[in-house]
Design a protein around this motif. Structure first.
Motif, PDB file in Angstrom:
ATOM      1  N   LEU A  62       0.810  -1.208   0.000  1.00  0.00           N
ATOM      2  CA  LEU A  62       0.000   0.000   0.000  1.00  0.00           C
ATOM      3  C   LEU A  62       0.847   1.264   0.000  1.00  0.00           C
ATOM      4  O   LEU A  62       0.324   2.365   0.073  1.00  0.00           O
ATOM      5  N   HIS A  63       2.156   1.103  -0.081  1.00  0.00           N
ATOM      6  CA  HIS A  63       3.033   2.275  -0.016  1.00  0.00           C
ATOM      7  C   HIS A  63       4.005   2.233  -1.194  1.00  0.00           C
ATOM      8  O   HIS A  63       3.590   2.386  -2.332  1.00  0.00           O
ATOM      9  N   GLY A  64       5.272   1.981  -0.958  1.00  0.00           N
ATOM     10  CA  GLY A  64       6.272   2.058  -2.022  1.00  0.00           C
ATOM     11  C   GLY A  64       6.101   1.039  -3.121  1.00  0.00           C
ATOM     12  O   GLY A  64       6.478   1.280  -4.267  1.00  0.00           O
ATOM     13  N   ALA A  65       5.537  -0.132  -2.793  1.00  0.00           N
ATOM     14  CA  ALA A  65       5.401  -1.196  -3.790  1.00  0.00           C
ATOM     15  C   ALA A  65       4.170  -1.033  -4.661  1.00  0.00           C
ATOM     16  O   ALA A  65       3.934  -1.835  -5.564  1.00  0.00           O
ATOM     17  N   ALA A  66       3.358  -0.002  -4.412  1.00  0.00           N
ATOM     18  CA  ALA A  66       2.103   0.163  -5.149  1.00  0.00           C
ATOM     19  C   ALA A  66       2.333   0.371  -6.639  1.00  0.00           C
ATOM     20  O   ALA A  66       1.515  -0.047  -7.471  1.00  0.00           O
ATOM     21  N   SER A  67       3.441   1.013  -7.017  1.00  0.00           N
ATOM     22  CA  SER A  67       3.689   1.260  -8.439  1.00  0.00           C
ATOM     23  C   SER A  67       3.912  -0.037  -9.201  1.00  0.00           C
ATOM     24  O   SER A  67       3.615  -0.113 -10.403  1.00  0.00           O
ATOM     25  N   GLY A  68       4.436  -1.063  -8.525  1.00  0.00           N
ATOM     26  CA  GLY A  68       4.630  -2.353  -9.186  1.00  0.00           C
ATOM     27  C   GLY A  68       3.313  -2.991  -9.581  1.00  0.00           C
ATOM     28  O   GLY A  68       3.200  -3.623 -10.650  1.00  0.00           O
ATOM     29  N   LEU A  69       2.288  -2.822  -8.745  1.00  0.00           N
ATOM     30  CA  LEU A  69       0.963  -3.340  -9.076  1.00  0.00           C
ATOM     31  C   LEU A  69       0.390  -2.595 -10.280  1.00  0.00           C
ATOM     32  O   LEU A  69      -0.228  -3.193 -11.162  1.00  0.00           O
ATOM     33  N   ALA A  70       0.600  -1.273 -10.324  1.00  0.00           N
ATOM     34  CA  ALA A  70       0.130  -0.481 -11.459  1.00  0.00           C
ATOM     35  C   ALA A  70       0.893  -0.858 -12.730  1.00  0.00           C
ATOM     36  O   ALA A  70       0.317  -0.877 -13.832  1.00  0.00           O
ATOM     37  N   HIS A  71       2.176  -1.160 -12.604  1.00  0.00           N
ATOM     38  CA  HIS A  71       3.004  -1.593 -13.742  1.00  0.00           C
ATOM     39  C   HIS A  71       2.425  -2.860 -14.364  1.00  0.00           C
ATOM     40  O   HIS A  71       2.244  -2.927 -15.595  1.00  0.00           O
ATOM     41  N   ARG A  72       2.123  -3.832 -13.535  1.00  0.00           N
ATOM     42  CA  ARG A  72       1.567  -5.101 -14.044  1.00  0.00           C
ATOM     43  C   ARG A  72       0.195  -4.888 -14.662  1.00  0.00           C
ATOM     44  O   ARG A  72      -0.165  -5.533 -15.661  1.00  0.00           O
ATOM     45  N   PRO A 132     -15.544   7.688  -9.440  1.00  0.00           N
ATOM     46  CA  PRO A 132     -14.810   8.864  -9.941  1.00  0.00           C
ATOM     47  C   PRO A 132     -13.429   9.005  -9.301  1.00  0.00           C
ATOM     48  O   PRO A 132     -13.187   9.897  -8.485  1.00  0.00           O
ATOM     49  N   LEU A 133     -12.506   8.125  -9.669  1.00  0.00           N
ATOM     50  CA  LEU A 133     -11.156   8.175  -9.130  1.00  0.00           C
ATOM     51  C   LEU A 133     -10.201   8.753 -10.158  1.00  0.00           C
ATOM     52  O   LEU A 133     -10.320   8.500 -11.356  1.00  0.00           O
ATOM     53  N   HIS A 134      -9.230   9.520  -9.686  1.00  0.00           N
ATOM     54  CA  HIS A 134      -8.225  10.116 -10.564  1.00  0.00           C
ATOM     55  C   HIS A 134      -6.919   9.330 -10.482  1.00  0.00           C
ATOM     56  O   HIS A 134      -6.680   8.568  -9.536  1.00  0.00           O
ATOM     57  N   ALA A 135      -6.062   9.538 -11.457  1.00  0.00           N
ATOM     58  CA  ALA A 135      -4.765   8.869 -11.467  1.00  0.00           C
ATOM     59  C   ALA A 135      -3.899   9.395 -10.336  1.00  0.00           C
ATOM     60  O   ALA A 135      -3.932  10.579 -10.004  1.00  0.00           O
ATOM     61  N   ASN A 136      -3.112   8.510  -9.738  1.00  0.00           N
ATOM     62  CA  ASN A 136      -2.140   8.945  -8.741  1.00  0.00           C
ATOM     63  C   ASN A 136      -0.729   8.724  -9.270  1.00  0.00           C
ATOM     64  O   ASN A 136      -0.541   8.224 -10.387  1.00  0.00           O
ATOM     65  N   VAL A 137       0.264   9.080  -8.476  1.00  0.00           N
ATOM     66  CA  VAL A 137       1.636   9.037  -8.952  1.00  0.00           C
ATOM     67  C   VAL A 137       2.102   7.622  -9.261  1.00  0.00           C
ATOM     68  O   VAL A 137       2.993   7.421 -10.096  1.00  0.00           O
ATOM     69  N   ASP A 138       1.494   6.614  -8.642  1.00  0.00           N
ATOM     70  CA  ASP A 138       1.894   5.231  -8.924  1.00  0.00           C
ATOM     71  C   ASP A 138       1.597   4.860 -10.373  1.00  0.00           C
ATOM     72  O   ASP A 138       2.378   4.147 -11.012  1.00  0.00           O
ATOM     73  N   LEU A 139       0.472   5.337 -10.910  1.00  0.00           N
ATOM     74  CA  LEU A 139       0.136   5.049 -12.304  1.00  0.00           C
ATOM     75  C   LEU A 139       1.083   5.786 -13.241  1.00  0.00           C
ATOM     76  O   LEU A 139       1.547   5.216 -14.247  1.00  0.00           O
ATOM     77  N   ALA A 140       1.401   7.041 -12.931  1.00  0.00           N
ATOM     78  CA  ALA A 140       2.341   7.790 -13.765  1.00  0.00           C
ATOM     79  C   ALA A 140       3.728   7.157 -13.727  1.00  0.00           C
ATOM     80  O   ALA A 140       4.412   7.059 -14.760  1.00  0.00           O
ATOM     81  N   LEU A 141       4.138   6.707 -12.550  1.00  0.00           N
ATOM     82  CA  LEU A 141       5.436   6.044 -12.421  1.00  0.00           C
ATOM     83  C   LEU A 141       5.445   4.734 -13.203  1.00  0.00           C
ATOM     84  O   LEU A 141       6.452   4.362 -13.815  1.00  0.00           O
ATOM     85  N   ALA A 142       4.304   4.045 -13.226  1.00  0.00           N
ATOM     86  CA  ALA A 142       4.193   2.801 -13.993  1.00  0.00           C
ATOM     87  C   ALA A 142       4.329   3.060 -15.490  1.00  0.00           C
ATOM     88  O   ALA A 142       4.925   2.258 -16.218  1.00  0.00           O
TER      89      ALA A 142
END
Length: 419
Positions: free
Chosen positions: A270-280, A352-362
């Motif tokens: 739920l923190h630093g590893a969240a971008s990996g989930l968005a990547h997949r 109605p959810l917006h993109a967060n930094v994890d999606l942009a990082l992905a």
């Protein structure tokens, strides 16, 4: 009722009862005794008295410290309030020492932003360099790890190894801690195994990090996007990992140990590893050609869609907006950007959810040929700067203040011995 003025702690030689002390501090009686156990208050039993009494001046001094540490406000709703002058999050913007963080990231390098965060001064062109001895011991420690070790495993081991190579790590003065920060961050980058044979450990930190994240040759736009991502992620107020860092610093752990505490929390999904989930998720959308079935699978499994929503921003995460704007200039990023947009619009039909930094990082990691774990590495390296800033700030506070009182809900004593 006893006159409150008569109980005021300014009177010479005045002793306060437990009840009066608790009222003046705005806490429960149990917390008063917790202060005693932590050495923040001293108590005394008066001859013939039935309870403990407390020195009025000592109580007043503690009350003043508590007011300073909470900014003059009390903690309510079970939330811990910590004074900080580092990052302010306000609606859909965030600021480093009062300056818009996205504007800083657009104009300055990661190292320059880091110096601003640490000192409040801008040092154009600054570069962080790692001592050879520190890098050598960190690399040996990282190389000894199993091949399947994750990026946070490597960074945590490298941090501990670097600490052992620094005999002055227990010096908590500002200059010493700043020196630690300026050498630890490049040491962490240098300790990671390179993915390019022609890598060079010089130049801006983002350039050195690139070779640890992908085997592709870098282009100017991609390097700028990576450097900006690092700058955007430097700090984000009291995130879970940062709170862990401040707890460690409150106990006067040295800076390496404080950073290690942050890395331990960062590994959570739920923190630093969240971008990996968005990547997949992005890879799945690119593979299927549309987001609809991918989003449907996530919702059917009862999972939240990665890369969407942030509890602190009602609109789009400003870090995501800034990074998406740069990624439009990165060669080859168009498919991943389109997939990210598809995810947002598909999910918006239901929530109605917006993109967060994890999606942009992905989008950055997918379009650059990086593994899913690369975002976690970027996040950890970037946030180390913020952790050092919070460590410095916490060292200026009363030690061991990060000690909430537990609310015991177990069986009431005395209980019989088990067995």
């Amino acid at each position: 009722m006893r006159d409150r003025e008569a109980a005021a702690p300014g009177r010479q030689g005045r002793r306060l009862s437990t009840k009066e002390t608790a009222e003046l501090l705005g806490v429960k009686a149990e917390t008063v005794y917790a202060y005693v156990s932590r050495g923040q208050l001293s108590s005394r039993r008066e001859p013939g008295g039935r309870g403990s009494t407390f020195d009025a001046k000592e109580v007043e001094a503690l009350a003043r410290r508590n007011r300073r540490q909470t900014g003059g406000s009390s903690n309510t709703g079970g939330e811990l309030s910590v004074r900080t002058g580092i990052t302010l999050i306000d609606k859909d913007r965030y600021y480093f020492r009062g300056v818009d963080a996205t504007e800083l990231a657009a104009r300055y390098s990661y190292e320059e932003i880091t110096e601003w965060l640490w000192t409040g001064e801008l040092r154009p062109g600054i570069r962080f360099t790692a001592p050879e001895a520190s890098v050598a011991v960190a690399r040996r420690a990282v190389d000894a790890l199993p091949e399947h070790s994750g990026p946070t495993d490597r960074l945590r081991v490298a941090t501990i190894a670097a600490a052992t190579a620094d005999p002055l790590r227990f010096d908590l003065s500002e200059d010493a801690v700043l020196g630690t920060g300026r050498t630890l961050i490049p040491t962490l980058v240098a300790a990671l195994p390179p993915m390019r044979h022609d890598h060079r450990d010089e130049g801006p930190l983002a350039h050195r990090l690139w070779a640890r994240l992908t085997g592709r040759a870098p282009d100017e736009e991609s390097l700028r996007a990576l450097d900006t991502a690092l700058g955007l992620l430097v700090d984000h107020d009291l995130a879970a990992s940062t709170l862990a860092v401040r707890v460690a610093a409150s106990a006067r752990a040295h800076a390496y140990a404080a950073v290690s505490a942050g890395l331990g929390v960062l590994e959570g999904p739920l923190h630093g590893a969240a971008s990996g989930l968005a990547h997949r998720l992005l890879l799945d959308v690119l593979d299927r050609g549309t987001a609809a079935p991918v989003v449907a699978d996530e919702l059917r499994a009862g999972r939240r869609v990665p890369g969407l929503g942030h509890r602190l921003y009602p609109g789009e995460d400003p870090r995501a907006s800034a990074l998406f704007a740069l990624l439009k200039q990165v060669p080859g990023a168009a498919p991943a950007l389109a997939a990210a947009h598809d995810i947002v619009t598909t999910t918006a039909r239901h929530t109605p959810l917006h993109a967060n930094v994890d999606l942009a990082l992905a989008v950055l990691t997918v379009s650059s040929g990086m593994p899913a774990s690369a975002g976690e590495t970027v996040f950890a390296i970037a946030r180390t700067a913020g952790w050092i800033a919070h460590t410095l700030e916490e060292y200026e506070e009363h030690p061991l203040r990060m000690r909430p009182s537990g609310r015991y809900v177990g069986a009431r004593p005395p209980q019989p011995l088990p067995g």
